[in-house]
Design an enzyme around this catalytic site. Structure first.
Site, PDB file in Angstrom:
ATOM      1  N   PRO A 177      -5.910   3.116   6.742  1.00 12.21           N
ATOM      2  CA  PRO A 177      -7.071   2.007   7.012  1.00 12.21           C
ATOM      3  C   PRO A 177      -6.865   1.988   5.122  1.00 12.21           C
ATOM      4  O   PRO A 177      -7.145   2.516   4.493  1.00 12.21           O
ATOM      5  CB  PRO A 177      -8.241   2.561   7.136  1.00 12.21           C
ATOM      6  CG  PRO A 177      -8.515   4.125   7.448  1.00 12.21           C
ATOM      7  CD  PRO A 177      -6.700   4.330   7.740  1.00 12.21           C
ATOM      8  N   GLY A 201       0.484  -1.197  -0.123  1.00 11.42           N
ATOM      9  CA  GLY A 201       0.033   0.221   0.182  1.00 11.42           C
ATOM     10  C   GLY A 201       0.940   1.009   0.168  1.00 11.42           C
ATOM     11  O   GLY A 201       0.744   1.934   0.582  1.00 11.42           O
ATOM     12  N   LYS A 202       2.237   1.293  -0.125  1.00 16.30           N
ATOM     13  CA  LYS A 202       3.204   2.343  -0.366  1.00 16.30           C
ATOM     14  C   LYS A 202       2.798   2.903  -1.498  1.00 16.30           C
ATOM     15  O   LYS A 202       2.701   4.829  -0.971  1.00 16.30           O
ATOM     16  CB  LYS A 202       4.064   1.898   0.435  1.00 16.30           C
ATOM     17  CG  LYS A 202       4.808   1.326  -1.445  1.00 16.30           C
ATOM     18  CD  LYS A 202       6.422   0.610  -1.615  1.00 16.30           C
ATOM     19  CE  LYS A 202       7.464   0.339  -2.890  1.00 16.30           C
ATOM     20  NZ  LYS A 202       5.845  -0.566  -3.332  1.00 16.30           N
ATOM     21  N   GLY A 207      10.263   3.892  -3.519  1.00 17.60           N
ATOM     22  CA  GLY A 207      10.507   2.314  -4.483  1.00 17.60           C
ATOM     23  C   GLY A 207       9.503   2.019  -4.478  1.00 17.60           C
ATOM     24  O   GLY A 207       8.770   2.166  -4.999  1.00 17.60           O
ATOM     25  N   ARG A 264      -1.339   6.684 -10.942  1.00 15.36           N
ATOM     26  CA  ARG A 264      -2.109   6.950  -9.955  1.00 15.36           C
ATOM     27  C   ARG A 264      -1.967   7.323  -8.932  1.00 15.36           C
ATOM     28  O   ARG A 264      -3.036   8.076  -8.568  1.00 15.36           O
ATOM     29  CB  ARG A 264      -2.102   5.005  -9.329  1.00 15.36           C
ATOM     30  CG  ARG A 264      -3.115   5.110  -8.211  1.00 15.36           C
ATOM     31  CD  ARG A 264      -3.066   3.400  -7.483  1.00 15.36           C
ATOM     32  NE  ARG A 264      -4.284   3.195  -6.967  1.00 15.36           N
ATOM     33  CZ  ARG A 264      -4.374   2.329  -5.952  1.00 15.36           C
ATOM     34  NH1 ARG A 264      -2.988   1.383  -5.745  1.00 15.36           N
ATOM     35  NH2 ARG A 264      -5.226   1.549  -5.639  1.00 15.36           N
ATOM     36  N   LYS A 298       8.738   8.236  -8.900  1.00 16.27           N
ATOM     37  CA  LYS A 298       9.031   6.600  -9.233  1.00 16.27           C
ATOM     38  C   LYS A 298      10.239   6.635  -9.996  1.00 16.27           C
ATOM     39  O   LYS A 298       9.591   6.397 -10.900  1.00 16.27           O
ATOM     40  CB  LYS A 298       7.659   6.163  -8.830  1.00 16.27           C
ATOM     41  CG  LYS A 298       7.900   4.651  -9.024  1.00 16.27           C
ATOM     42  CD  LYS A 298       6.990   4.061  -8.498  1.00 16.27           C
ATOM     43  CE  LYS A 298       7.352   2.215  -8.468  1.00 16.27           C
ATOM     44  NZ  LYS A 298       6.427   1.624  -7.125  1.00 16.27           N
ATOM     45  N   VAL A 333      -0.529   4.283  -2.431  1.00 12.07           N
ATOM     46  CA  VAL A 333      -2.264   5.136  -1.396  1.00 12.07           C
ATOM     47  C   VAL A 333      -1.063   5.765  -0.652  1.00 12.07           C
ATOM     48  O   VAL A 333      -1.391   7.360  -0.213  1.00 12.07           O
ATOM     49  CB  VAL A 333      -2.758   4.126  -1.358  1.00 12.07           C
ATOM     50  CG1 VAL A 333      -3.744   4.713  -0.285  1.00 12.07           C
ATOM     51  CG2 VAL A 333      -3.195   3.086  -2.481  1.00 12.07           C
TER      52      VAL A 333
END
Length: 210
Positions: A185, A15-16, A102, A47, A33, A18
């Site tokens: 969450p 989930g990194k 990463g 995204r 990235k 997001v």
């Protein structure tokens, strides 16, 4: 706050991306990235741009966009190239903070000789570690924390992602000697608004200061 920081994970798909979107939004940061492996369903940059509502100029172009969703060293080989890890240098400080994400987990190989964590150790930039709250996270998280500390990478803290697991989160932070930054969450629906609200509820921006 004008800083550059790294977001990495204990594994792939924790989930990194997001989390990176939420952090970039909260900090008013740019996003980069360096290596994207696999893009059939879009890139992580795309995204993040959507979830953080970042203008195109706030997304720095990848150094490598590889076709296969696999470890960068293997995806690059399939594409007929070898990634020069020494050429992967973070952009200099700019007007805004920069969130650097990463690929995969910390120990993912960039080429046959170098892991992502080795590159992070050369950069000496502060790092946020993202970890699932699912079963198995204690082992993955403690191993990752140990690897980061052994390489003297400045570790800001750990961000948990998923359903609340109070005991797992507690023991990871206690035994790992690391700050618990908060827990993001799983969100349904996942939108810019829901992500911004969840991050603001769970995290304190002052914790991300260098």
């Amino acid at each position: 706050m004008n800083t550059r920081l790294i977001v990495s994970g204990t594994d792939t798909d924790v989930g990194k991306t997001v989390f990176s979107a939420a952090l970039a939004d909260a900090l008013g940061a740019d996003y980069w990235k360096p290596i994207q492996a696999g893009h059939e369903d879009g890139t992580d940059s795309g995204r993040v741009a959507e979830l953080a509502a970042l203008a195109p100029g706030r997304i720095l172009p990848e150094r490598h966009v590889l076709n296969t969703p696999a470890s960068p060293h293997y995806a690059a080989r399939i594409d007929g190239l070898t990634i020069d890890d020494r050429a992967l240098l973070p952009p200099p400080p700019g007007e805004r903070p920069l969130v650097i994400e990463g690929a995969g987990g910390l120990m993912v190989p960039v080429n046959d000789d170098t892991l992502f964590i080795d590159i992070f150790a050369r950069w000496k930039l502060p790092l946020v570690l993202c970890a699932r709250t699912a079963l198995g996270t204690i082992n993955h998280s403690l191993l990752s924390i140990e690897a980061v500390k052994r390489r003297n990478i400045p570790l800001i803290g750990i961000a948990f992602i998923g359903d609340e697991q109070t005991e797992s989160e507690r023991i990871i932070c206690k035994l790992g000697g690391v700050r618990r930054l908060g827990r993001l969450p799983r969100l349904a629906p996942l939108t810019h608004e829901s992500l911004r609200s969840a991050f603001a509820t769970s995290f304190n921006l002052a914790d991300f200061a260098p």
